[in-house]
Design an enzyme around this catalytic site. Structure first.
Site, PDB file in Angstrom:
ATOM      1  N   LEU A  33       0.819  -1.230   0.000  1.00  0.00           N
ATOM      2  CA  LEU A  33       0.000   0.000   0.000  1.00  0.00           C
ATOM      3  C   LEU A  33       0.849   1.276   0.000  1.00  0.00           C
ATOM      4  CD1 LEU A  33      -3.043  -0.942   2.320  1.00  0.00           C
ATOM      5  CD2 LEU A  33      -2.824  -1.165  -0.159  1.00  0.00           C
ATOM      6  N   GLN A  72       3.030  -7.113 -10.464  1.00  0.00           N
ATOM      7  CA  GLN A  72       2.894  -5.692 -10.798  1.00  0.00           C
ATOM      8  C   GLN A  72       3.589  -4.777  -9.792  1.00  0.00           C
ATOM      9  OE1 GLN A  72       1.006  -4.707 -13.674  1.00  0.00           O
ATOM     10  NE2 GLN A  72       1.147  -6.920 -13.962  1.00  0.00           N
ATOM     11  N   TYR A 140      15.070   3.703 -13.151  1.00  0.00           N
ATOM     12  CA  TYR A 140      13.809   2.949 -13.192  1.00  0.00           C
ATOM     13  C   TYR A 140      13.817   1.989 -14.392  1.00  0.00           C
ATOM     14  CZ  TYR A 140       8.932   1.922 -14.249  1.00  0.00           C
ATOM     15  OH  TYR A 140       7.760   1.269 -14.560  1.00  0.00           O
ATOM     16  N   ARG A 207       4.374  10.082 -26.782  1.00  0.00           N
ATOM     17  CA  ARG A 207       4.138   8.882 -25.981  1.00  0.00           C
ATOM     18  C   ARG A 207       3.082   8.027 -26.677  1.00  0.00           C
ATOM     19  NH1 ARG A 207       8.034  10.535 -24.251  1.00  0.00           N
ATOM     20  NH2 ARG A 207       8.675  11.105 -22.148  1.00  0.00           N
TER      21      ARG A 207
END
Ligand code: NAD
Length: 301
Positions: A33, A72, A140, A207
Site C-alpha cells: 500500500l 505488478q 527505473y 508517448r
C-alpha cells in the site's frame, strides 16, 4: 486455479484483479500500500498488506498456495529512481528476485511480469519491436529490465515459465497523479482544480498511451499463452504531450494555457511500441482508442 497478484491494490493491478474476479478465478493480492489502495479491490478478495522484501511473503505462499503469479508491484516513479536508485533497486530488483525464489520453491506454474517501454530508452521517432536494443535512460528503466534477465535465468535454471509484458504509457481510472505514465492523471487533476498544467520540455516529446483495461486483458490472457515470450503492450500510436494537453483541454473545458519548464533527467523523447507480436502470440490487440479511453477516464471520476 489461484492467482497471486503483487501490487494488486495499485492502478494496473486492481484492474487485473477485477478481470480475474469477473472470470471467477480465485485471486490473492499482496501489496504494501505504498501507492495502492485497499479500496481499489473487492472486499472479498484475500488481501495481505506486505512488502516484497518482508519475511512474511513466504508465509503467504505457504498458506495460499497460488498456482500463478502476476507481478505488478514496483517503485514506479522515474524521478524517485533518479534521486534514490538504491531504494528503487531494492523494490524492483531485489523484491523481484525474492519473489522468483518463492515461485521456484512453491512450484508456481507461471509468472507474468510487468516490464516497461522504459527499458528501450530513446529509440528515435520509430515504432519499437521487442528485439530493439536495450538502453534505459533512467534507473527505473534499468530496475525494470534487470528482473527480465533474472526471470529468463530462473526459467533456464529451474524451468519457471514466464511472460514478460513491456507496457507503453498506461492510463485510465484509478491512476494517481504520480508514477511513470501519470501525465494524464496529473493534467486531469490540475484541470479539475482549475489550475494550469506544467509541461516539461517543449511538449513535442511523444508517448504511446494504452488504456488500462487493455493492459489488464493482456495480463489475464498471458496466464495461458505466450510462454517464455517478451511482448510489447501498446497502441503503436504517437501523441505529443502538446496534443494530449489540447485533447484534454477540449474534453474537460479548461481555459488555462500550459506552463513550460525544462525537461527532467531520465525523460524519454519518443516512445511508441509495435505490439504485433502480442497479437500473434496472445491474440491481444488494444480495444480503446485514446479518445475513447480519455472519455471513459474522465467519466469514471
Ligand atoms: N503506469 C504505467 O504507465 C506503466 C508503464 C510501464 C510499466 N508499468 C509497470 O506496471 C506495474 C504497475 O504500475 P502502476 O502504474 O499500476 O503503479 P502503482 O503504483 O499504482 O502500482 C504499484 C503497486 O505496487 C505496490 N508496491 C510498491 N512497492 C511494493 C513493495 N515493495 N511490496 C509490495 N507492494 C509494493 C504499490 O502499493 C502499488 O499498489 C509496475 O510494475 C510498473 O513498473 C507501469
Amino acid at each position: 486455479m489461484k492467482v497471486l497478484v503483487t501490487g494488486g491494490a495499485g492502478f494496473i493491478g486492481s484492474h487485473i484483479v477485477d478481470n480475474l474476479v469477473n472470470e471467477g478465478i480465485e485471486t490473492v493480492v499482496v501489496d504494501n500500500l505504498s501507492s495502492g489502495h485497499r479500496s481499489f479491490i473487492p472486499e472479498d478478495v484475500s488481501f495481505y498488506q506486505a512488502d516484497l522484501n518482508d519475511d512474511s511473503l513466504e508465509d503467504i505462499f505457504k498458506k495460499e498456495r497460488p498456482n500463478y503469479v502476476i507481478h505488478q508491484a514496483a517503485q514506479v516513479d522515474v524521478a524517485t529512481s533518479m534521486e534514490d536508485p538504491t531504494g528503487d533497486a531494492r523494490t524492483n530488483i531485489l523484491g523481484t528476485i525474492r519473489l522468483l525464489q518463492l515461485c521456484r520453491d512453491y512450484g508456481i506454474k507461471k509468472i507474468v511480469y510487468a516490464s516497461s517501454c522504459a527499458v528501450y530508452g530513446d529509440a528515435g521517432d520509430c515504432s519499437i519491436k521487442e528485439g530493439f536494443s536495450i538502453n534505459p535512460l533512467s534507473y527505473y528503466g534499468m530496475s525494470k529490465y534487470t528482473p527480465e534477465v533474472y526471470i529468463r535465468l530462473f526459467h533456464n535454471q529451474c524451468g519457471l515459465p514466464f511472460t514478460i509484458l513491456r507496457y507503453a504509457n498506461v492510463y485510465g481510472p484509478r491512476q494517481t497523479p504520480k508514477g511513470e505514465g501519470g501525465v494524464i492523471s496529473i493534467f486531469l487533476e490540475k484541470m479539475r482544480n482549475d489550475e494550469p498544467v506544467t509541461i516539461y520540455g517543449d511538449g513535442r516529446q511523444t508517448r504511446d498511451f494504452v488504456y488500462v483495461k487493455d493492459v489488464a486483458n493482456a495480463n489475464v490472457m498471458a496466464l495461458q499463452k505466450a510462454n517464455n515470450e517478451i511482448l510489447n503492450i501498446g497502441n503503436d500510436t504517437k501523441t505529443s504531450i502538446n496534443e494530449l494537453f489540447h485533447h484534454l483541454q477540449t474534453l474537460h473545458g479548461s481555459t488555462h494555457s500550459p506552463q513550460y519548464k525544462p525537461s527532467r533527467a531520465g525523460d524519454i523523447m519518443y516512445s511508441r511500441l509495435d505490439s504485433t507480436k502480442a497479437l500473434n502470440r496472445l491474440g491481444w490487440t488494444p480495444t480503446h482508442t485514446l479518445e475513447e479511453g480519455l472519455i471513459e477516464t474522465i467519466n469514471t471520476h
